[in-house]
Design a protein around this motif. Structure first.
Motif, PDB file in Angstrom:
ATOM      1  N   ARG A 498     -11.737   5.219   0.695  1.00 29.30           N
ATOM      2  CA  ARG A 498     -11.078   3.996   1.156  1.00 29.30           C
ATOM      3  C   ARG A 498     -10.012   3.599   0.144  1.00 29.30           C
ATOM      4  O   ARG A 498     -10.243   2.751  -0.732  1.00 29.30           O
ATOM      5  N   ASP A 499      -8.867   4.189   0.295  1.00 27.66           N
ATOM      6  CA  ASP A 499      -7.776   4.001  -0.657  1.00 27.66           C
ATOM      7  C   ASP A 499      -6.611   3.324   0.047  1.00 27.66           C
ATOM      8  O   ASP A 499      -5.804   3.971   0.725  1.00 27.66           O
ATOM      9  N   ALA A 500      -6.513   2.005  -0.100  1.00 27.51           N
ATOM     10  CA  ALA A 500      -5.474   1.251   0.598  1.00 27.51           C
ATOM     11  C   ALA A 500      -4.090   1.610   0.084  1.00 27.51           C
ATOM     12  O   ALA A 500      -3.126   1.669   0.861  1.00 27.51           O
ATOM     13  N   GLU A 501      -3.958   1.834  -1.212  1.00 25.30           N
ATOM     14  CA  GLU A 501      -2.640   2.149  -1.762  1.00 25.30           C
ATOM     15  C   GLU A 501      -2.111   3.467  -1.195  1.00 25.30           C
ATOM     16  O   GLU A 501      -0.923   3.596  -0.902  1.00 25.30           O
ATOM     17  N   ALA A 502      -2.996   4.443  -1.022  1.00 28.06           N
ATOM     18  CA  ALA A 502      -2.574   5.719  -0.441  1.00 28.06           C
ATOM     19  C   ALA A 502      -2.132   5.534   1.003  1.00 28.06           C
ATOM     20  O   ALA A 502      -1.133   6.118   1.444  1.00 28.06           O
ATOM     21  N   LEU A 503      -2.863   4.700   1.737  1.00 32.57           N
ATOM     22  CA  LEU A 503      -2.480   4.438   3.130  1.00 32.57           C
ATOM     23  C   LEU A 503      -1.146   3.714   3.199  1.00 32.57           C
ATOM     24  O   LEU A 503      -0.292   4.009   4.044  1.00 32.57           O
ATOM     25  N   ARG A 504      -0.947   2.756   2.311  1.00 35.21           N
ATOM     26  CA  ARG A 504       0.316   2.017   2.310  1.00 35.21           C
ATOM     27  C   ARG A 504       1.483   2.941   1.950  1.00 35.21           C
ATOM     28  O   ARG A 504       2.565   2.849   2.531  1.00 35.21           O
ATOM     29  N   ALA A 505       1.263   3.829   1.018  1.00 33.99           N
ATOM     30  CA  ALA A 505       2.322   4.780   0.660  1.00 33.99           C
ATOM     31  C   ALA A 505       2.663   5.663   1.842  1.00 33.99           C
ATOM     32  O   ALA A 505       3.839   5.958   2.108  1.00 33.99           O
ATOM     33  N   PHE A 506       1.634   6.076   2.575  1.00 34.50           N
ATOM     34  CA  PHE A 506       1.866   6.886   3.774  1.00 34.50           C
ATOM     35  C   PHE A 506       2.674   6.094   4.801  1.00 34.50           C
ATOM     36  O   PHE A 506       3.640   6.602   5.388  1.00 34.50           O
ATOM     37  N   LEU A 507       2.293   4.839   5.026  1.00 33.18           N
ATOM     38  CA  LEU A 507       2.971   4.026   6.031  1.00 33.18           C
ATOM     39  C   LEU A 507       4.430   3.766   5.665  1.00 33.18           C
ATOM     40  O   LEU A 507       5.286   3.670   6.545  1.00 33.18           O
ATOM     41  N   LYS A 508       4.711   3.639   4.380  1.00 30.27           N
ATOM     42  CA  LYS A 508       6.100   3.404   3.978  1.00 30.27           C
ATOM     43  C   LYS A 508       7.000   4.585   4.309  1.00 30.27           C
ATOM     44  O   LYS A 508       8.226   4.418   4.411  1.00 30.27           O
ATOM     45  N   SER A 509       6.407   5.746   4.498  1.00 31.00           N
ATOM     46  CA  SER A 509       7.196   6.904   4.929  1.00 31.00           C
ATOM     47  C   SER A 509       7.311   6.983   6.441  1.00 31.00           C
ATOM     48  O   SER A 509       8.059   7.807   6.969  1.00 31.00           O
ATOM     49  N   GLU A 510       6.553   6.135   7.142  1.00 32.68           N
ATOM     50  CA  GLU A 510       6.515   6.171   8.607  1.00 32.68           C
ATOM     51  C   GLU A 510       7.191   4.964   9.245  1.00 32.68           C
ATOM     52  O   GLU A 510       7.635   5.046  10.397  1.00 32.68           O
ATOM     53  N   LEU A 511       7.246   3.829   8.524  1.00 30.32           N
ATOM     54  CA  LEU A 511       7.700   2.577   9.114  1.00 30.32           C
ATOM     55  C   LEU A 511       8.707   1.879   8.199  1.00 30.32           C
ATOM     56  O   LEU A 511       8.735   2.120   6.990  1.00 30.32           O
ATOM     57  N   ALA A 512       9.483   0.998   8.824  1.00 29.88           N
ATOM     58  CA  ALA A 512      10.327   0.115   8.023  1.00 29.88           C
ATOM     59  C   ALA A 512       9.421  -0.754   7.159  1.00 29.88           C
ATOM     60  O   ALA A 512       8.319  -1.138   7.573  1.00 29.88           O
ATOM     61  N   PRO A 513       9.848  -1.100   5.937  1.00 30.16           N
ATOM     62  CA  PRO A 513       8.974  -1.842   5.017  1.00 30.16           C
ATOM     63  C   PRO A 513       8.408  -3.130   5.598  1.00 30.16           C
ATOM     64  O   PRO A 513       7.252  -3.473   5.340  1.00 30.16           O
ATOM     65  N   TYR A 514       9.192  -3.848   6.408  1.00 33.02           N
ATOM     66  CA  TYR A 514       8.697  -5.127   6.914  1.00 33.02           C
ATOM     67  C   TYR A 514       7.550  -4.959   7.907  1.00 33.02           C
ATOM     68  O   TYR A 514       6.821  -5.905   8.205  1.00 33.02           O
ATOM     69  N   LYS A 515       7.385  -3.749   8.444  1.00 33.33           N
ATOM     70  CA  LYS A 515       6.299  -3.507   9.394  1.00 33.33           C
ATOM     71  C   LYS A 515       4.996  -3.099   8.710  1.00 33.33           C
ATOM     72  O   LYS A 515       3.941  -3.080   9.344  1.00 33.33           O
ATOM     73  N   CYS A 516       5.039  -2.758   7.436  1.00 31.58           N
ATOM     74  CA  CYS A 516       3.845  -2.279   6.742  1.00 31.58           C
ATOM     75  C   CYS A 516       2.840  -3.412   6.533  1.00 31.58           C
ATOM     76  O   CYS A 516       3.232  -4.537   6.202  1.00 31.58           O
ATOM     77  N   PRO A 517       1.568  -3.134   6.748  1.00 33.33           N
ATOM     78  CA  PRO A 517       0.558  -4.187   6.588  1.00 33.33           C
ATOM     79  C   PRO A 517       0.546  -4.771   5.180  1.00 33.33           C
ATOM     80  O   PRO A 517       0.652  -4.042   4.190  1.00 33.33           O
ATOM     81  N   ARG A 518       0.423  -6.071   5.123  1.00 36.18           N
ATOM     82  CA  ARG A 518       0.283  -6.731   3.831  1.00 36.18           C
ATOM     83  C   ARG A 518      -1.153  -6.578   3.328  1.00 36.18           C
ATOM     84  O   ARG A 518      -1.410  -6.637   2.129  1.00 36.18           O
ATOM     85  N   GLU A 519      -2.069  -6.378   4.255  1.00 38.15           N
ATOM     86  CA  GLU A 519      -3.472  -6.229   3.891  1.00 38.15           C
ATOM     87  C   GLU A 519      -4.091  -5.134   4.754  1.00 38.15           C
ATOM     88  O   GLU A 519      -3.800  -5.041   5.947  1.00 38.15           O
ATOM     89  N   ILE A 520      -4.933  -4.304   4.159  1.00 34.80           N
ATOM     90  CA  ILE A 520      -5.679  -3.282   4.891  1.00 34.80           C
ATOM     91  C   ILE A 520      -7.159  -3.553   4.699  1.00 34.80           C
ATOM     92  O   ILE A 520      -7.637  -3.698   3.574  1.00 34.80           O
ATOM     93  N   VAL A 521      -7.869  -3.661   5.821  1.00 37.26           N
ATOM     94  CA  VAL A 521      -9.308  -3.939   5.800  1.00 37.26           C
ATOM     95  C   VAL A 521     -10.035  -2.719   6.344  1.00 37.26           C
ATOM     96  O   VAL A 521      -9.744  -2.269   7.458  1.00 37.26           O
ATOM     97  N   PHE A 522     -10.956  -2.185   5.566  1.00 34.60           N
ATOM     98  CA  PHE A 522     -11.727  -1.030   6.018  1.00 34.60           C
ATOM     99  C   PHE A 522     -13.019  -1.484   6.700  1.00 34.60           C
ATOM    100  O   PHE A 522     -13.731  -2.351   6.169  1.00 34.60           O
ATOM    101  N   LEU A 523     -13.290  -0.933   7.880  1.00 34.54           N
ATOM    102  CA  LEU A 523     -14.501  -1.249   8.643  1.00 34.54           C
ATOM    103  C   LEU A 523     -15.257   0.033   8.971  1.00 34.54           C
ATOM    104  O   LEU A 523     -14.672   1.123   9.009  1.00 34.54           O
ATOM    105  N   ASP A 524     -16.543  -0.127   9.235  1.00 35.62           N
ATOM    106  CA  ASP A 524     -17.330   1.010   9.718  1.00 35.62           C
ATOM    107  C   ASP A 524     -17.060   1.274  11.197  1.00 35.62           C
ATOM    108  O   ASP A 524     -17.187   2.399  11.672  1.00 35.62           O
ATOM    109  N   ALA A 525     -16.714   0.222  11.946  1.00 32.36           N
ATOM    110  CA  ALA A 525     -16.413   0.356  13.375  1.00 32.36           C
ATOM    111  C   ALA A 525     -15.611  -0.862  13.800  1.00 32.36           C
ATOM    112  O   ALA A 525     -15.766  -1.945  13.236  1.00 32.36           O
TER     113      ALA A 525
END
Length: 564
Positions: A498-525
């Motif tokens: 559960r690495d939010a920084e890695a996910l955010r780095a991935f998203l910055k390569s996929e989306l414009a910066p303003y679309k990237c989540p400010r917060e990532i919450v990990f859930l089991d379901a």
């Protein structure tokens, strides 16, 4: 033969046309001026003025052909189904006192007996109110109160909550038990002769389907006998194109109109067979497909994605048609499924208010990432808040009309759903110059952050392109500085970090910066309804609970097992 006027809606002001003795449903239709404009310009949906859809669905097919299969037990043939439906109808009218127009609640797991009860209720001229086996006593009480339900046919395994609801005046008859008054025992003493279907009008109410809404008072959607055939004679006939030797299966229950159409109405209209599964999650679907040689599959995008991980262990070579609806189908899921199976998922959008799918595409007409084209017999456009069509390429509200339209049961929200003769589905869409419609978001899923419009599903699709993300949902959270900020909830594959920084780095390569989540919450379901629909309102509540405590940094992470 007289037919329903193809231009004007059926005239509900002439009660003499109705076969209903109990006129509650017709009496509580919205006034005609609040109806959408109904379109009957496809020849196949011009039905006789007198029509009983159950009799039509049971007509003509070879009595020796299989109609229903289950994981255990002998298949039912069309001849056996007709005989059992007729016996149930005899008991309903002869012993239980059901008269045309009475509302009859149907409750139980997905079995041939539940389907037979549904057909018998309609053949007897009553109004079927099929609910989910998972719904609890307070939900059942509310729906029975709204629809003034008088009788219930209930699987013995699902009767406890119905009894607990203590619904005044409700006569409950169970089936599948060992009591002396069990329906299956009663029908052994019913007359052997065929039951003459009640001579209902095409515009008599056949069923009341309650929306699977996650908040607020449920809305009862009233549909006519002709509506039941219309969904088969539009989407099924012209897009799905079933064959007599098809075997249908799927995950949606019969209390969900996606399942009612895909597992009962469509196969019966085509003279085909349906495998009815009481448990129909991804882990049950794959072995069932292999064992029963299923050729037509109805399920949600989440299930297709979940099944991808298990495909190598199961034979899916019998499949030729895969239908997805209930939520947006991510492009990545479509491409992964196609790459692994060679099958092109038929994406579609439908609504309880319109009974089934009205925009879709199959075969060579499919464009991954779009929902498709209006189904033959249906019309669609994209409009602004005032109902004015917007130019191609601009987002707006999806407006639809066709042979079926929204008719809420005595509900002021009719005026919200039907505007200017069109059904306004609550979805934001874009139409391209070629006429293809692409989903943007539910109208209430648009996130406005610092003046930018952000579609939650776009962020979700980007997250799903990460190899560790299994499921995701994106919502907006109130923020004093930006108005809203994007919050993403993610379910990772087993063992993933559960690495939010890695996910955010991935998203910055996929989306414009303003679309990237400010917060990532990990859930089991992710939280879902009994029909598998995502409960975004629970995620919004979860996000809102933290609105006064913004994250310390843009990489802040919350982890947990799910909204409480």
């Amino acid at each position: 033969m007289d037919t329903v006027d193809p231009v004007d809606p059926a005239d509900t002001s002439v009660p003499a046309l109705s076969a209903h003795v109990d006129t509650f449903a017709r009496d509580h239709l919205p006034p005609p001026e609040q109806w959408p404009e109904l379109r009957f310009d496809l020849p196949g949906v011009r039905y006789p003025v007198r029509l009983n859809c159950a009799a039509e669905l049971l007509a003509d097919t070879d009595p020796g052909r299989p109609v229903f299969r289950t994981p255990s037990g002998d298949p039912w043939t069309y001849g056996q189904l007709r005989a059992r439906v007729d016996r149930i109808a005899h008991v309903l009218t002869g012993e239980l006192g059901v008269v045309p127009g009475n509302r009859v609640l149907l409750r139980g797991p997905t079995t041939p007996w539940l389907a037979a009860c549904w057909l018998a209720v309609l053949k007897a001229g009553a109004v079927a109110v099929t609910v989910l086996a998972q719904q609890r006593s307070h939900e059942l009480s509310t729906m029975c109160s709204i629809a003034r339900v008088t009788h219930a046919l209930c699987d013995i395994r699902s009767v406890d909550d119905l009894v607990k609801a203590e619904i005044p005046g409700l006569r409950v008859t169970t089936y599948g038990g060992d009591a002396s008054d069990d329906l299956l025992l009663r029908i052994t003493g019913a007359p052997d002769e065929p039951f003459d279907a009640v001579d209902t009008a095409a515009d008599d109410v056949a069923l009341i389907a309650f929306t699977s809404g996650t908040t607020g008072r449920p809305k009862g959607c009233m549909h006519f006998h002709r509506d039941v055939l219309a969904i088969a004679d539009t989407f099924s006939e012209h897009v799905l194109r079933p064959q007599e030797d098809d075997v249908f299966a799927g995950s949606p229950p019969l209390g969900f109109t996606f399942g009612l159409g895909g597992l009962v109405v469509f196969p019966l209209r085509a003279g085909a067979c349906s495998l009815l599964l009481e448990q129909a999650g991804p882990k049950q679907l794959l072995p069932a497909i292999a064992e029963h040689r299923v050729s037509v599959l109805f399920t949600a995008p989440t299930a297709y994605r979940a099944m991808l991980a298990e495909l190598d262990d199961h034979d899916t070579g019998s499949l030729r048609r895969c239908v997805s609806a209930g939520e947006n189908l991510p492009t990545a899921t479509w491409r992964d499924w196609h790459g692994r199976t060679g099958l092109r998922i038929i994406n579609g959008i439908g609504a309880t208010e319109l009974l089934h799918i009205f925009i879709s595409a199959a075969d060579g007409q499919i464009r991954p990432g779009t929902t498709g084209l209006p189904v033959p017999g249906w019309h669609a456009r994209v409009v602004d808040a005032e109902g004015t069509p917007v130019p191609d390429g601009e987002p707006g509200l999806l407006a639809v009309r066709g042979p079926v339209g929204c008719r809420y049961l005595a509900d002021p929200r009719q005026r919200e759903y039907v505007r200017g003769g069109w059904n306004i589905t609550g979805d934001t869409y874009v139409r391209d110059p070629d006429g293809y419609f692409s989903y943007v978001a539910r109208a209430d899923d648009m996130i406005i952050s610092a003046g930018y419009n952000i579609a939650g599903p776009e962020v979700e699709e980007a997250l799903l392109r990460h190899p560790d993300v299994v499921e995701t949902a994106v919502v907006g959270r109130s923020d004093e500085a930006r108005g809203q900020v994007v919050v993403a909830y993610a379910v990772l594959k087993e063992g993933a970090r559960r690495d939010a920084e890695a996910l955010r780095a991935f998203l910055k390569s996929e989306l414009a910066p303003y679309k990237c989540p400010r917060e990532i919450v990990f859930l089991d379901a992710l939280p879902r309804t009994a029909t598998g629909k995502l409960q975004r309102f629970r995620l919004r509540e979860e996000a809102g609970a933290d609105a006064l405590s913004p994250p310390a940094s843009e990489g802040d992470v919350s982890a947990g097992g799910g909204p409480k």
